[in-house]
Design a protein around this motif. Structure first.
Motif, PDB file in Angstrom:
ATOM      1  N   SER A 119      39.345  36.089  37.408  1.00  0.00           N
ATOM      2  CA  SER A 119      38.387  36.086  36.642  1.00  0.00           C
ATOM      3  C   SER A 119      38.145  35.466  35.143  1.00  0.00           C
ATOM      4  O   SER A 119      37.411  34.902  35.215  1.00  0.00           O
ATOM      5  CB  SER A 119      37.027  37.581  36.756  1.00  0.00           C
ATOM      6  N   GLU A 136      38.606  31.924  35.246  1.00  0.00           N
ATOM      7  CA  GLU A 136      37.702  31.364  35.900  1.00  0.00           C
ATOM      8  C   GLU A 136      35.902  31.368  35.149  1.00  0.00           C
ATOM      9  O   GLU A 136      35.421  30.331  34.574  1.00  0.00           O
ATOM     10  CB  GLU A 136      37.077  31.600  36.776  1.00  0.00           C
ATOM     11  N   LYS A 137      35.994  32.099  33.726  1.00  0.00           N
ATOM     12  CA  LYS A 137      34.740  32.012  33.533  1.00  0.00           C
ATOM     13  C   LYS A 137      35.345  31.151  31.956  1.00  0.00           C
ATOM     14  O   LYS A 137      34.053  30.003  31.376  1.00  0.00           O
ATOM     15  CB  LYS A 137      34.570  34.005  32.604  1.00  0.00           C
TER      16      LYS A 137
END
Length: 352
Positions: A94, A97-98
């Motif tokens: 995550s 992905e940010k």
């Protein structure tokens, strides 16, 4: 969903490669490994990995060439770069992905272990290693990403074992000289060459290249803090008076860096020992420097070498107080350092 590729270059990494690959988990979608001429079991290990796409590349004495070739083989939207002697210790997909969503370049925290005087130490820094597939590296060694995209620190930590029991100067120094012939006023190459010569304990050479870098660089450079810390360490070994000017000129710029105050304290300690009569007025700077390490550790600060905000500063306060005969103070700080697990402090305490 965006695809993430791991781009990895190897050469004779049989002891590290499996640990590196095992650490990746579900961070990435494909693994591209480019080998530059392994003669040990590295290729044998890689060929047994079902999810590795393995390529061969003839070494050109240029790390960017090899890295960019690896990137060219990747099919991901974003590239994560690791070295074979690195492994992920903390991080989630995550977080990557940010970075992709914001179209930024991610800087991961690299924690390197090294030995000095029989002790293992850790130093950390943030390095740009996660980027869009169109970005490429430049520079034959200590290669950098060529991009104006914003760079942000990620919550991704990687351990690096490459400096433990290994000497890389014989490989790095000729390449750095080669680059300086092409780019004689490149501050970064002067800085890296000065660093390599310090590690080889060739301090006059180190000082010459570091000072050249210092004259060419300014505090906008990403490596400026480390350049000043290198100058302080080399200046300490030479007891070079010019180091005092470097300290004074950077007191404000690096006031939040515990390493700056720590190496400043070590410099003054050695300088006063070697030039006591002329340096008597500098004696208070030793105590003040190490106390500042402890003071700013309670505020927002930067610490590259683990311990400069705690056990190393405490230990050297003990050394200072023992040297001036303030035994109760020495015991106090040795005790505090020892309680944090620093073995030399325990040794000094047992000898008192």
């Amino acid at each position: 969903m965006s695809k993430i590729s791991l781009a990895l270059i190897t050469k004779n990494e049989q002891e590290n490669i499996q640990i590196c690959l095992n650490s990746i988990g579900n961070l990435i979608d494909e693994i591209v490994v480019v080998d530059t001429g392994s003669t040990d079991r590295t290729l044998e290990i890689l060929e047994k990995q079902p999810n590795v796409m393995l390529y061969q590349f003839e070494w050109t004495n240029d790390f960017s060439d090899a890295r960019n070739y690896a990137i060219n083989q990747c099919t991901g939207d974003y590239i994560l770069v690791l070295d074979a002697d690195e492994y992920v210790t903390f991080g989630k997909r995550s977080e990557l992905e940010k970075i992709m969503k914001q179209h930024q370049i991610g800087r991961m925290k690299i924690v390197s272990k090294f030995k000095k005087d029989g002790q293992v130490y850790e130093a950390s820094s943030y390095i740009s290693r996660f980027f869009p597939k169109e970005v490429r590296f430049t520079g034959a060694i200590h290669e950098q990403l060529e991009s104006n995209l914003p760079r942000v620190d990620m919550k991704l930590t990687v351990a690096h074992s490459g400096y433990l029991d290994k000497e890389k100067g014989s490989r790095n120094i000729p390449i750095l000289h080669q680059e300086l012939e092409k780019y004689p006023n490149d501050a970064y190459y002067h800085y890296q060459l000065g660093k390599e010569y310090r590690l080889k304990r060739e301090f006059q050479q180190s000082w010459m290249y570091l000072m050249k870098a210092y004259k060419l660089a300014d505090d906008r450079y990403a490596y400026y803090n480390q350049l000043i810390l290198e100058l302080l360490q080399t200046g300490k070994e030479l007891a070079d008076k010019g180091t005092i000017s470097v300290i004074v000129e950077n007191e404000i710029k690096l006031k939040h860096v515990t390493d700056f105050h720590f190496y400043k304290g070590l410099f003054y300690l050695d300088y006063c020992l070697k030039h006591l009569e002329e340096a008597i007025n500098l004696l208070p700077n030793i105590e003040a420097s190490f106390l500042e390490c402890i003071a700013i550790s309670k505020k927002k600060h930067i610490e590259y070498l683990s311990g400069t905000a705690s056990f190393l500063a405490l230990y050297n306060l003990g050394v200072y107080y023992e040297a001036i005969g303030a035994v109760p103070n020495a015991k106090r700080y040795y005790m505090e350092s020892a309680q944090l697990g620093y073995e030399p402090a325990k040794t000094r305490l047992s000898a008192m």
